[in-house]
Design a protein around this motif. Structure first.
Motif, PDB file in Angstrom:
ATOM      1  N   LEU A  82      65.464  -1.063  56.470  1.00  0.00           N
ATOM      2  CA  LEU A  82      65.340  -1.997  55.352  1.00  0.00           C
ATOM      3  C   LEU A  82      64.188  -1.602  54.435  1.00  0.00           C
ATOM      4  O   LEU A  82      64.322  -1.609  53.196  1.00  0.00           O
ATOM      5  CB  LEU A  82      65.152  -3.425  55.864  1.00  0.00           C
ATOM      6  CG  LEU A  82      65.016  -4.511  54.810  1.00  0.00           C
ATOM      7  CD1 LEU A  82      66.303  -4.632  54.012  1.00  0.00           C
ATOM      8  CD2 LEU A  82      64.671  -5.828  55.455  1.00  0.00           C
ATOM      9  N   VAL A  83      63.041  -1.230  55.020  1.00  0.00           N
ATOM     10  CA  VAL A  83      61.900  -0.777  54.225  1.00  0.00           C
ATOM     11  C   VAL A  83      62.278   0.480  53.447  1.00  0.00           C
ATOM     12  O   VAL A  83      61.950   0.622  52.247  1.00  0.00           O
ATOM     13  CB  VAL A  83      60.671  -0.546  55.127  1.00  0.00           C
ATOM     14  CG1 VAL A  83      59.559   0.182  54.375  1.00  0.00           C
ATOM     15  CG2 VAL A  83      60.173  -1.861  55.688  1.00  0.00           C
ATOM     16  N   PHE A  84      63.006   1.405  54.076  1.00  0.00           N
ATOM     17  CA  PHE A  84      63.441   2.631  53.399  1.00  0.00           C
ATOM     18  C   PHE A  84      64.327   2.305  52.200  1.00  0.00           C
ATOM     19  O   PHE A  84      64.158   2.871  51.117  1.00  0.00           O
ATOM     20  CB  PHE A  84      64.190   3.536  54.394  1.00  0.00           C
ATOM     21  CG  PHE A  84      64.803   4.742  53.757  1.00  0.00           C
ATOM     22  CD1 PHE A  84      64.022   5.829  53.405  1.00  0.00           C
ATOM     23  CD2 PHE A  84      66.164   4.786  53.504  1.00  0.00           C
ATOM     24  CE1 PHE A  84      64.589   6.937  52.815  1.00  0.00           C
ATOM     25  CE2 PHE A  84      66.740   5.888  52.918  1.00  0.00           C
ATOM     26  CZ  PHE A  84      65.952   6.967  52.574  1.00  0.00           C
ATOM     27  N   ILE A  85      65.270   1.386  52.388  1.00  0.00           N
ATOM     28  CA  ILE A  85      66.180   1.033  51.293  1.00  0.00           C
ATOM     29  C   ILE A  85      65.410   0.362  50.159  1.00  0.00           C
ATOM     30  O   ILE A  85      65.621   0.657  48.976  1.00  0.00           O
ATOM     31  CB  ILE A  85      67.325   0.129  51.811  1.00  0.00           C
ATOM     32  CG1 ILE A  85      68.256   0.944  52.699  1.00  0.00           C
ATOM     33  CG2 ILE A  85      68.093  -0.497  50.660  1.00  0.00           C
ATOM     34  CD1 ILE A  85      69.307   0.117  53.403  1.00  0.00           C
ATOM     35  N   LEU A  86      64.488  -0.547  50.495  1.00  0.00           N
ATOM     36  CA  LEU A  86      63.729  -1.250  49.460  1.00  0.00           C
ATOM     37  C   LEU A  86      62.781  -0.322  48.706  1.00  0.00           C
ATOM     38  O   LEU A  86      62.467  -0.565  47.541  1.00  0.00           O
ATOM     39  CB  LEU A  86      62.948  -2.419  50.073  1.00  0.00           C
ATOM     40  CG  LEU A  86      63.812  -3.580  50.570  1.00  0.00           C
ATOM     41  CD1 LEU A  86      62.943  -4.626  51.256  1.00  0.00           C
ATOM     42  CD2 LEU A  86      64.593  -4.204  49.421  1.00  0.00           C
ATOM     43  N   GLN A  91      68.461   4.174  40.997  1.00  0.00           N
ATOM     44  CA  GLN A  91      69.917   4.293  40.880  1.00  0.00           C
ATOM     45  C   GLN A  91      70.310   5.775  40.840  1.00  0.00           C
ATOM     46  O   GLN A  91      69.669   6.587  40.153  1.00  0.00           O
ATOM     47  CB  GLN A  91      70.414   3.600  39.614  1.00  0.00           C
ATOM     48  CG  GLN A  91      70.237   2.092  39.614  1.00  0.00           C
ATOM     49  CD  GLN A  91      71.212   1.403  40.554  1.00  0.00           C
ATOM     50  OE1 GLN A  91      72.354   1.821  40.691  1.00  0.00           O
ATOM     51  NE2 GLN A  91      70.758   0.342  41.199  1.00  0.00           N
ATOM     52  N   VAL A  92      71.324   6.119  41.624  1.00  0.00           N
ATOM     53  CA  VAL A  92      71.880   7.473  41.606  1.00  0.00           C
ATOM     54  C   VAL A  92      73.373   7.370  41.338  1.00  0.00           C
ATOM     55  O   VAL A  92      74.032   6.412  41.740  1.00  0.00           O
ATOM     56  CB  VAL A  92      71.629   8.230  42.932  1.00  0.00           C
ATOM     57  CG1 VAL A  92      70.166   8.539  43.100  1.00  0.00           C
ATOM     58  CG2 VAL A  92      72.161   7.483  44.110  1.00  0.00           C
ATOM     59  N   SER A 102      77.499   3.962  40.543  1.00  0.00           N
ATOM     60  CA  SER A 102      76.054   4.058  40.650  1.00  0.00           C
ATOM     61  C   SER A 102      75.565   3.106  41.745  1.00  0.00           C
ATOM     62  O   SER A 102      75.958   1.941  41.773  1.00  0.00           O
ATOM     63  CB  SER A 102      75.454   3.657  39.302  1.00  0.00           C
ATOM     64  OG  SER A 102      74.330   4.387  39.023  1.00  0.00           O
ATOM     65  N   LEU A 103      74.731   3.621  42.648  1.00  0.00           N
ATOM     66  CA  LEU A 103      74.167   2.826  43.748  1.00  0.00           C
ATOM     67  C   LEU A 103      72.698   3.186  43.916  1.00  0.00           C
ATOM     68  O   LEU A 103      72.265   4.277  43.560  1.00  0.00           O
ATOM     69  CB  LEU A 103      74.897   3.124  45.060  1.00  0.00           C
ATOM     70  CG  LEU A 103      76.290   2.564  45.256  1.00  0.00           C
ATOM     71  CD1 LEU A 103      76.888   3.109  46.545  1.00  0.00           C
ATOM     72  CD2 LEU A 103      76.259   1.057  45.300  1.00  0.00           C
ATOM     73  N   PRO A 104      71.930   2.290  44.531  1.00  0.00           N
ATOM     74  CA  PRO A 104      70.558   2.672  44.884  1.00  0.00           C
ATOM     75  C   PRO A 104      70.565   3.814  45.911  1.00  0.00           C
ATOM     76  O   PRO A 104      71.478   3.925  46.738  1.00  0.00           O
ATOM     77  CB  PRO A 104      69.969   1.399  45.487  1.00  0.00           C
ATOM     78  CG  PRO A 104      70.812   0.290  44.984  1.00  0.00           C
ATOM     79  CD  PRO A 104      72.178   0.883  44.782  1.00  0.00           C
ATOM     80  N   LEU A 105      69.557   4.652  45.850  1.00  0.00           N
ATOM     81  CA  LEU A 105      69.489   5.827  46.729  1.00  0.00           C
ATOM     82  C   LEU A 105      69.513   5.444  48.201  1.00  0.00           C
ATOM     83  O   LEU A 105      70.224   6.054  49.001  1.00  0.00           O
ATOM     84  CB  LEU A 105      68.219   6.634  46.413  1.00  0.00           C
ATOM     85  CG  LEU A 105      67.967   7.862  47.278  1.00  0.00           C
ATOM     86  CD1 LEU A 105      69.084   8.880  47.085  1.00  0.00           C
ATOM     87  CD2 LEU A 105      66.628   8.464  46.970  1.00  0.00           C
ATOM     88  N   THR A 108      72.983   4.455  49.244  1.00  0.00           N
ATOM     89  CA  THR A 108      73.856   5.633  49.274  1.00  0.00           C
ATOM     90  C   THR A 108      73.659   6.419  50.568  1.00  0.00           C
ATOM     91  O   THR A 108      74.634   6.820  51.223  1.00  0.00           O
ATOM     92  CB  THR A 108      73.554   6.535  48.063  1.00  0.00           C
ATOM     93  OG1 THR A 108      73.676   5.769  46.870  1.00  0.00           O
ATOM     94  CG2 THR A 108      74.486   7.717  48.015  1.00  0.00           C
ATOM     95  N   ILE A 109      72.415   6.617  50.956  1.00  0.00           N
ATOM     96  CA  ILE A 109      72.143   7.345  52.206  1.00  0.00           C
ATOM     97  C   ILE A 109      72.652   6.553  53.402  1.00  0.00           C
ATOM     98  O   ILE A 109      73.231   7.118  54.335  1.00  0.00           O
ATOM     99  CB  ILE A 109      70.635   7.664  52.319  1.00  0.00           C
ATOM    100  CG1 ILE A 109      70.240   8.666  51.234  1.00  0.00           C
ATOM    101  CG2 ILE A 109      70.296   8.202  53.693  1.00  0.00           C
ATOM    102  CD1 ILE A 109      68.760   8.941  51.147  1.00  0.00           C
TER     103      ILE A 109
END
Length: 138
Positions: A82-86, A91-92, A102-105, A108-109
């Protein structure tokens, strides 16, 4: 001397309770003309011994305890994820075949990780089914 005194060998030994002494077992003679069998010393003895079983060192390990530890580890990994996503909200642009979005990085990972795990699980499940079928036939 009495019979109790005659049967004891000293002042510290308890008196015998049986009247007749035990006689040693004498093997019966072989009736065939074959020589007596010699034990095979080339193969290891497969008789189970009572002292070869290791004692349980930690009787407190249970399935419930292992499940609890796994859940705590999963919660910690989830918090880190969760910390990594935040922290990776840039946007990629993602293009898959003919779709483009388009999604947040971090998301996407995470989605690519989930997709890879599903493909690995499907391949492993297919192989398990093959092995089960082969075991049933044999």
């Amino acid at each position: 001397m009495t019979s109790d005194a005659a049967s004891s060998s000293g002042p510290d030994t308890p008196p015998r309770t049986s009247a007749a002494p035990e006689s040693p077992k004498i093997p019966e003679p072989a009736t065939s003309s074959e020589p007596p069998a010699v034990p095979d010393t080339t193969t290891p003895d497969t008789t189970p011994a009572t002292s070869t079983r290791p004692a349980r060192k930690d009787p407190l390990r249970t399935r419930a305890g292992a499940t609890w530890v796994s859940l705590v580890a999963a919660a910690i990994i989830g918090i880190i994820l969760l910390v990594f996503i935040l922290q990776n909200l840039n946007q990629v642009k993602v293009t898959l075949f003919f779709w483009s979005f388009s999604l947040p990085l971090g998301v996407t990972i995470l989605l690519s990780l989930i997709a890879g795990s599903l493909v690995m699980g499907l391949a492993g499940g297919w192989r398990i089914m093959q092995l089960r079928r082969a075991a049933k036939r044999a």
